[in-house]
Design an enzyme around this catalytic site. Structure first.
Site, PDB file in Angstrom:
ATOM      1  N   GLN A  32      -3.347   1.082   2.003  1.00  0.00           N
ATOM      2  CA  GLN A  32      -2.356   2.063   2.452  1.00  0.00           C
ATOM      3  C   GLN A  32      -2.636   3.439   1.847  1.00  0.00           C
ATOM      4  O   GLN A  32      -2.423   4.465   2.475  1.00  0.00           O
ATOM      5  CB  GLN A  32      -0.953   1.585   2.065  1.00  0.00           C
ATOM      6  CG  GLN A  32       0.152   2.499   2.568  1.00  0.00           C
ATOM      7  CD  GLN A  32       0.294   2.501   4.080  1.00  0.00           C
ATOM      8  OE1 GLN A  32       0.369   1.456   4.686  1.00  0.00           O
ATOM      9  NE2 GLN A  32       0.322   3.680   4.695  1.00  0.00           N
ATOM     10  N   ASP A  34       9.418   3.874  -0.429  1.00  0.00           N
ATOM     11  CA  ASP A  34       9.135   2.590   0.214  1.00  0.00           C
ATOM     12  C   ASP A  34      10.439   1.789   0.193  1.00  0.00           C
ATOM     13  O   ASP A  34      11.406   2.183  -0.489  1.00  0.00           O
ATOM     14  CB  ASP A  34       8.008   1.878  -0.560  1.00  0.00           C
ATOM     15  CG  ASP A  34       7.509   0.613   0.125  1.00  0.00           C
ATOM     16  OD1 ASP A  34       7.842   0.383   1.301  1.00  0.00           O
ATOM     17  OD2 ASP A  34       6.779  -0.165  -0.538  1.00  0.00           O
ATOM     18  N   ARG A  71      -4.364   4.149   9.165  1.00  0.00           N
ATOM     19  CA  ARG A  71      -4.795   2.835   8.656  1.00  0.00           C
ATOM     20  C   ARG A  71      -6.053   2.406   9.413  1.00  0.00           C
ATOM     21  O   ARG A  71      -6.985   1.851   8.836  1.00  0.00           O
ATOM     22  CB  ARG A  71      -3.691   1.786   8.846  1.00  0.00           C
ATOM     23  CG  ARG A  71      -2.425   2.021   8.042  1.00  0.00           C
ATOM     24  CD  ARG A  71      -2.650   1.883   6.560  1.00  0.00           C
ATOM     25  NE  ARG A  71      -3.217   0.593   6.188  1.00  0.00           N
ATOM     26  CZ  ARG A  71      -2.513  -0.528   6.007  1.00  0.00           C
ATOM     27  NH1 ARG A  71      -1.202  -0.493   6.111  1.00  0.00           N
ATOM     28  NH2 ARG A  71      -3.113  -1.656   5.664  1.00  0.00           N
ATOM     29  N   HIS A 119      -1.327  -2.095  -3.089  1.00  0.00           N
ATOM     30  CA  HIS A 119      -1.590  -1.954  -1.648  1.00  0.00           C
ATOM     31  C   HIS A 119      -2.612  -0.821  -1.462  1.00  0.00           C
ATOM     32  O   HIS A 119      -2.283   0.239  -0.930  1.00  0.00           O
ATOM     33  CB  HIS A 119      -0.275  -1.658  -0.916  1.00  0.00           C
ATOM     34  CG  HIS A 119      -0.354  -1.820   0.569  1.00  0.00           C
ATOM     35  ND1 HIS A 119      -1.456  -2.334   1.219  1.00  0.00           N
ATOM     36  CD2 HIS A 119       0.558  -1.540   1.553  1.00  0.00           C
ATOM     37  CE1 HIS A 119      -1.221  -2.359   2.525  1.00  0.00           C
ATOM     38  NE2 HIS A 119      -0.014  -1.883   2.745  1.00  0.00           N
ATOM     39  N   ARG A 133      -4.060 -10.819   2.439  1.00  0.00           N
ATOM     40  CA  ARG A 133      -2.716 -10.334   2.077  1.00  0.00           C
ATOM     41  C   ARG A 133      -1.958 -11.511   1.492  1.00  0.00           C
ATOM     42  O   ARG A 133      -1.783 -12.534   2.158  1.00  0.00           O
ATOM     43  CB  ARG A 133      -1.982  -9.774   3.304  1.00  0.00           C
ATOM     44  CG  ARG A 133      -0.506  -9.524   3.038  1.00  0.00           C
ATOM     45  CD  ARG A 133       0.198  -8.767   4.125  1.00  0.00           C
ATOM     46  NE  ARG A 133      -0.133  -7.361   4.083  1.00  0.00           N
ATOM     47  CZ  ARG A 133       0.571  -6.399   4.683  1.00  0.00           C
ATOM     48  NH1 ARG A 133       1.652  -6.707   5.389  1.00  0.00           N
ATOM     49  NH2 ARG A 133       0.203  -5.135   4.608  1.00  0.00           N
ATOM     50  N   CYS A 135       5.044   4.046   3.893  1.00  0.00           N
ATOM     51  CA  CYS A 135       4.016   3.152   4.466  1.00  0.00           C
ATOM     52  C   CYS A 135       4.506   2.386   5.685  1.00  0.00           C
ATOM     53  O   CYS A 135       3.701   1.909   6.480  1.00  0.00           O
ATOM     54  CB  CYS A 135       3.524   2.183   3.395  1.00  0.00           C
ATOM     55  SG  CYS A 135       4.807   1.070   2.769  1.00  0.00           S
TER      56      CYS A 135
HETATM   57  N1  NVA Z   1       6.362  -2.716  -0.625  1.00  0.00           N
HETATM   58  C1  NVA Z   1       6.296  -3.245   0.708  1.00  0.00           C
HETATM   59  C2  NVA Z   1       5.134  -2.657   1.457  1.00  0.00           C
HETATM   60  C3  NVA Z   1       5.001  -3.148   2.882  1.00  0.00           C
HETATM   61  C4  NVA Z   1       3.822  -2.584   3.577  1.00  0.00           C
HETATM   62  C5  NVA Z   1       6.181  -4.757   0.631  1.00  0.00           C
HETATM   63  O1  NVA Z   1       5.406  -5.252  -0.210  1.00  0.00           O
HETATM   64  O2  NVA Z   1       6.842  -5.438   1.396  1.00  0.00           O
HETATM   65  N1   CP Z   2       2.223  -0.525   5.844  1.00  0.00           N
HETATM   66  C1   CP Z   2       1.824  -1.794   6.079  1.00  0.00           C
HETATM   67  O1   CP Z   2       1.010  -2.385   5.366  1.00  0.00           O
HETATM   68  O2   CP Z   2       2.362  -2.317   7.208  1.00  0.00           O
HETATM   69  P1   CP Z   2       2.295  -3.834   7.677  1.00  0.00           P
HETATM   70  O3   CP Z   2       3.090  -4.649   6.719  1.00  0.00           O
HETATM   71  O4   CP Z   2       2.891  -3.797   9.057  1.00  0.00           O
HETATM   72  O5   CP Z   2       0.856  -4.272   7.713  1.00  0.00           O
END
Ligand code: NVA
Ligand code: CP
Length: 300
Positions: free
Chosen positions: A132, A217, A285, A129, A102, A257
């Protein structure tokens, strides 16, 4: 031979996506503690951003399958001190069987994968992502069945999740309506590649018409915290609320998500209401990533 990676949803075919969804549903229904296909295997998990769901689901999934997961943060490894990605990929993949990453720049994952000798999974980048979407699509299939030909409406930021929805629309063949302010539209390259499946709307209500699934989101993603105020202003007409849900099909469902900001991108009434599937989506997930790891590590 190059290992099979999962960097983007475009890395899997439509039949593979459906196979993963069905397998995830099966794994969720029947958990057999004696089934340990990843016994003795190790997943390295590199997190350059925070996580609750992604970390726990990968770690628990590995434990269910008899393997182990190692949490690696840039703060405690040489990754945070500038060791080249190429070197890190070679070294880490010589010691583990799979790597989940990540990070911020999407290119970090693609470069990492190019130099890794084991499968690399994208656990979120600024651009995509995909994990997800495995969970979201599993959830849709569980609650509403086949998604091909259905209409999904994305309301809000044209961010990483939005890009992965565009990819899912291509692979699973559904229509995607996107309502976003002009300054926050998704990547034109990603949207154009999806052809006429993707349609843009200025007005969130118009985008929600005939929708089977409404998704949103956060307005400010990880790394954009300083833009929060300015984004709250820009997105004020793009909240998923009761009016949006009333415009969609009667049996439409809502997904997010998580983490969510009630009162910003979604009203509390909707996210905590009867059409919301957020907690099934979060739980999935675990199941969908178990299916993914089995696919990448046992079936290639
Ligand atoms: N768009 C959000 C998704 C988090 C799971 C982010 O990148 O922070
Ligand atoms: N939805 C998601 O990826 O959650 P986290 O950021 O908690 O892993």
């Amino acid at each position: 031979m190059q290992p099979r990676h999962f960097i983007s949803l475009l890395d899997i075919s439509s039949s593979e996506f459906r196979r993963l969804i069905n397998r995830a549903i099966e794994l969720k229904k029947h958990r057999d503690p004696d089934y340990q296909p990843l016994k003795g295997q190790v997943l390295g998990m590199i997190f350059e951003k925070s996580s609750t769901r992604t970390r726990i689901s990968f770690e628990a999934g590995m434990a269910h399958f008899g393997g182990n997961a190692i949490f690696l943060s840039p703060r405690d490894t040489q990754l945070g001190r500038g060791e080249p990605i190429e070197d890190s990929a070679k070294v880490i993949s010589s010691m583990v069987d799979c790597i989940m990453l990540r990070t911020f720049n999407h290119e970090t994952v693609t470069t990492f994968a190019k130099h890794a000798s084991v499968p690399v999974i994208n656990g979120l980048t600024d651009e995509q992502h995909p994990c997800q979407l495995l969970a979201d699509m599993q959830t849709y299939f569980e609650y509403r069945g086949e998604i091909q030909g259905k209409t999904v409406t994305w309301i809000g930021d044209g961010n990483n999740m939005c890009h992965s929805y565009i990819h899912a629309a291509t692979v699973l063949d559904f229509n995607l309506n996107i309502a976003a302010p002009h300054a926050y539209l998704p990547s034109k390259i990603i949207a154009d590649a999806a052809g006429n499946r993707v349609r843009f709307f200025d007005d969130a209500i118009a985008a929600a018409k005939n929708a089977d699934l409404i998704v949103t989101d956060v307005w400010a993603s990880m790394g954009q915290e300083e833009e929060q105020k300015q984004r709250c202003l820009a997105f004020k007409d793009y909240q998923v609320n009761a009016d949006i849900m009333k415009t969609a099909h009667q049996d439409a469902v809502f997904m997010h998500c998580l983490p969510a900001h009630r009162g910003e991108e979604v009203s509390a009434e909707v996210i905590d209401g009867s059409q919301s599937l957020i907690f099934a989506e979060a739980e999935n997930r675990l199941h969908s990533q178990k299916a993914l790891m089995e696919f990448l590590l046992c079936h290639q």
